[in-house]
Design an enzyme around this catalytic site. Structure first.
Site, PDB file in Angstrom:
ATOM      1  N   ASP A 106       0.845  -1.188   0.000  1.00 31.90           N
ATOM      2  CA  ASP A 106       0.000   0.000   0.000  1.00 31.90           C
ATOM      3  C   ASP A 106       0.886   1.244   0.000  1.00 31.90           C
ATOM      4  O   ASP A 106       2.109   1.151   0.080  1.00 31.90           O
ATOM      5  CB  ASP A 106      -0.967  -0.012   1.185  1.00 31.90           C
ATOM      6  CG  ASP A 106      -0.258  -0.049   2.526  1.00 31.90           C
ATOM      7  OD1 ASP A 106       0.950   0.237   2.573  1.00 31.90           O
ATOM      8  OD2 ASP A 106      -0.918  -0.377   3.527  1.00 31.90           O
ATOM      9  N   ASP A 280      -7.985  -7.441   0.999  1.00 26.86           N
ATOM     10  CA  ASP A 280      -7.031  -7.664   2.087  1.00 26.86           C
ATOM     11  C   ASP A 280      -7.695  -7.243   3.372  1.00 26.86           C
ATOM     12  O   ASP A 280      -8.579  -6.381   3.374  1.00 26.86           O
ATOM     13  CB  ASP A 280      -5.749  -6.847   1.880  1.00 26.86           C
ATOM     14  CG  ASP A 280      -5.935  -5.405   2.346  1.00 26.86           C
ATOM     15  OD1 ASP A 280      -5.532  -5.097   3.485  1.00 26.86           O
ATOM     16  OD2 ASP A 280      -6.506  -4.589   1.593  1.00 26.86           O
TER      17      ASP A 280
END
Length: 390
Positions: A106, A280
């Site tokens: 990320d 996720d």
């Protein structure tokens, strides 16, 4: 009004290029495969979270054996410790954590907003103090991509601003527009080595019109994939699903779609039905460390005293040895005694369940029976855990 952009094949083209192939659809649900430098990802896919280059309490080979094609690493945590430059010197994140398969990182933006001390957001970047040692850092779209490049992740994310909900529409719109400008800078900063891709992040809070505006603007920027961010942050499930129903039809058809930070098994199932490909969440690992197990009969709390004398396994039909071969009484004992093995076994149970859930969805989409499959899965949850015999 224009519909979703279909940008066709990956712009890099050629052998070894990052790509996505849509193999089957069933309603809005999609079955596909993402090709990366370190292997393929079968979608719908759940990415176990390896925040600090580790899936807590699990060996990498265990996680792989459960069916995980890809892990998530966290840019914020890894830039602070051990440092992206150090990881690069040691051969990159794949070698560092002994995971030779795809990795998504990320951007670090969400953690900056939620964890960092004394953060300040400007047009150029976000400045913050580390929650570890108080040191000052500056994270710009360009620096985020530089860090992710040093880590060597297969999928890198644009830097964005995620606002907490509920929020005023003006604040949501401001953050969305800033995220769009940062998306343009992130796309320019991305170094397109073969097999590596960059995903944009759709923002817009709980406002459908802003979500559509964000999705359409990002679609013409030609990213390799598209994430939906800023959801699963405390809003009701029906709000999340309403936003997905407005957003997914506006995303490019031939690019993967990733719902960030989601979530419960039911959140995942409902989102797959609305066209999401990748997920996720820390939920299965965190729940395992706190004595909770996910099963086909729903969630089971092993802290509950009713398990203390129960010789049965969690699920005699599970593919996971931890769910099939250990008694509830033993798992209860480990949890109450705060033994590390309890967290290890229950995390194993939970990640196995999540991967089995995704495999079932993939098979159902291929067979064109997704609705029936989902109904059967949800019926199992509704029946609940079977109590011990009197």
């Amino acid at each position: 009004m224009p519909g979703p952009v279909d940008n066709g094949p990956d712009p890099g083209g050629g052998a070894g290029a990052f790509g996505f192939q849509l193999l089957a659809t069933d309603g809005a649900a999609r079955r596909g495969v993402v090709t990366t430098a370190h292997g393929t990802i079968r979608t719908p896919a759940f990415m176990p979270v390896g925040t600090q280059a580790t899936v807590k309490t699990m060996y990498p080979e265990q996680v792989r054996a459960l069916g995980a094609d890809i892990l998530l690493g966290n840019t914020y945590h890894l830039m602070l410790r051990p440092g992206a430059e150090r990881v690069a010197r040691l051969g990159g994140l794949h070698r560092f954590m002994n995971w030779p398969h795809p990795i998504l990182t990320d951007s670090g933006g969400f953690q900056v907003m939620s964890l960092a001390k004394l953060r300040k957001i400007t047009e150029d970047a976000v400045t913050f103090q580390s929650h570890i040692d108080g040191r000052r850092h500056v994270l710009s779209p360009e620096r985020s991509l530089e860090i992710q490049g040093l880590l060597g992740s297969d999928i890198q994310m644009q830097l964005d601003e995620c606002v907490a909900l509920p929020a005023d529409r003006a604040e949501i719109e401001r953050a969305m527009n800033l995220s769009l400008r940062w998306a343009e800078r992130s796309r320019r900063a991305f170094i397109g080595t073969p097999g590596h891709g960059i995903f944009a992040i759709v923002q817009g809070g709980d406002d459908e019109a802003l979500r559509v505006e964000s999705a359409r603007a990002l679609g013409v920027m030609d990213f390799h994939g598209y994430a939906v961010g800023g959801l699963a942050v405390g809003e009701p499930q029906d709000v999340m699903l309403r936003i997905l129903e407005a957003t997914c039809p506006e995303l490019p058809v031939r690019k993967p779609r990733y719902l960030m930070g989601v979530g419960t098994p039911d959140d995942i199932v409902q989102s797959v039905l609305r066209g999401i490909d990748m997920f996720d969440c820390v939920m299965p690992t965190r729940a395992g460390r706190h004595g909770q197990a996910f099963t086909r009969r729903g969630k089971v709390n092993l802290r509950n005293a009713r398990h203390a004398d129960d010789p049965r396994p969690l699920d005699e039909e599970s593919s996971c040895p931890a769910a099939r071969d250990y008694s509830r009484a033993y798992l209860h004992h480990l949890v109450k005694a705060e033994e590390a093995l309890g967290a290890m076994l229950l995390t194993w149970v939970n990640l196995s369940y999540y991967q089995d859930l995704m495999a079932g969805l993939r098979h159902a989409i291929e067979a064109g029976r997704t609705a029936d499959h989902v109904a059967a899965v949800r019926e199992g949850w509704a029946r609940g855990d079977i109590p011990p015999a009197a």
